[in-house]
Design a protein around this motif. Structure first.
Motif, PDB file in Angstrom:
ATOM      1  N   THR A   1     -99.870 -20.294 -29.672  1.00  0.00           N
ATOM      2  CA  THR A   1    -101.145 -19.693 -29.279  1.00  0.00           C
ATOM      3  C   THR A   1    -101.026 -18.732 -28.104  1.00  0.00           C
ATOM      4  O   THR A   1    -102.007 -18.104 -27.720  1.00  0.00           O
ATOM      5  N   GLY A   2     -99.824 -18.631 -27.562  1.00  0.00           N
ATOM      6  CA  GLY A   2     -99.630 -17.760 -26.403  1.00  0.00           C
ATOM      7  C   GLY A   2    -100.166 -18.360 -25.112  1.00  0.00           C
ATOM      8  O   GLY A   2    -100.363 -17.653 -24.131  1.00  0.00           O
ATOM      9  N   ASP A   3    -100.390 -19.662 -25.101  1.00  0.00           N
ATOM     10  CA  ASP A   3    -100.913 -20.367 -23.920  1.00  0.00           C
ATOM     11  C   ASP A   3     -99.730 -20.828 -23.067  1.00  0.00           C
ATOM     12  O   ASP A   3     -99.137 -21.876 -23.320  1.00  0.00           O
ATOM     13  N   GLU A   4     -99.407 -20.053 -22.048  1.00  0.00           N
ATOM     14  CA  GLU A   4     -98.243 -20.351 -21.216  1.00  0.00           C
ATOM     15  C   GLU A   4     -98.407 -21.654 -20.441  1.00  0.00           C
ATOM     16  O   GLU A   4     -97.440 -22.377 -20.215  1.00  0.00           O
ATOM     17  N   GLN A   5     -99.638 -21.969 -20.048  1.00  0.00           N
ATOM     18  CA  GLN A   5     -99.884 -23.206 -19.294  1.00  0.00           C
ATOM     19  C   GLN A   5     -99.609 -24.431 -20.172  1.00  0.00           C
ATOM     20  O   GLN A   5     -98.965 -25.380 -19.729  1.00  0.00           O
ATOM     21  N   LEU A   6    -100.083 -24.409 -21.399  1.00  0.00           N
ATOM     22  CA  LEU A   6     -99.849 -25.519 -22.321  1.00  0.00           C
ATOM     23  C   LEU A   6     -98.361 -25.660 -22.621  1.00  0.00           C
ATOM     24  O   LEU A   6     -97.828 -26.777 -22.677  1.00  0.00           O
ATOM     25  N   GLU A   7     -97.695 -24.536 -22.788  1.00  0.00           N
ATOM     26  CA  GLU A   7     -96.246 -24.565 -23.027  1.00  0.00           C
ATOM     27  C   GLU A   7     -95.523 -25.190 -21.837  1.00  0.00           C
ATOM     28  O   GLU A   7     -94.625 -26.030 -22.010  1.00  0.00           O
TER      29      GLU A   7
ATOM     30  N   LYS B   1     -96.956 -30.065 -27.439  1.00  0.00           N
ATOM     31  CA  LYS B   1     -97.671 -29.174 -26.522  1.00  0.00           C
ATOM     32  C   LYS B   1     -96.932 -27.852 -26.360  1.00  0.00           C
ATOM     33  O   LYS B   1     -97.544 -26.787 -26.347  1.00  0.00           O
TER      34      LYS B   1
ATOM     35  N   GLY C   1     -98.385 -24.315 -27.411  1.00  0.00           N
ATOM     36  CA  GLY C   1     -98.493 -23.267 -26.401  1.00  0.00           C
ATOM     37  C   GLY C   1     -97.808 -21.987 -26.834  1.00  0.00           C
ATOM     38  O   GLY C   1     -98.345 -20.887 -26.652  1.00  0.00           O
ATOM     39  N   LYS C   2     -96.626 -22.119 -27.432  1.00  0.00           N
ATOM     40  CA  LYS C   2     -95.910 -20.934 -27.924  1.00  0.00           C
ATOM     41  C   LYS C   2     -96.689 -20.259 -29.052  1.00  0.00           C
ATOM     42  O   LYS C   2     -96.782 -19.036 -29.103  1.00  0.00           O
TER      43      LYS C   2
END
Length: 64
Positions: A26-32, A19, A23-24
């Protein structure tokens, strides 16, 4: 710590790493952040299981 607990904790840790990496990428901070939280939760569970094992070993040593 039972073998099943070890497997479960390792799987949770690996899922968290996946995850975090996704997240990293895709730039998805929440997933990271979710990935990092999953890894932390896994580490805490490992620590608790190690304490349980140590207490059990001490108990066994005192009753022998």
């Amino acid at each position: 710590m039972s073998f099943a607990d070890k497997i479960s904790n390792k799987a949770e840790d690996l899922a968290g790493k996946g995850k975090e990496a996704a997240g990293k990428a895709t730039g998805d901070e929440q997933l990271e952040a979710e990935g990092k939280a999953d890894q932390a939760k896994s580490s805490i569970k490992d620590g608790i299981e190690k304490v349980k094992d140590a207490v059990s070993d001490i108990k066994d040593g005192l009753t022998k």
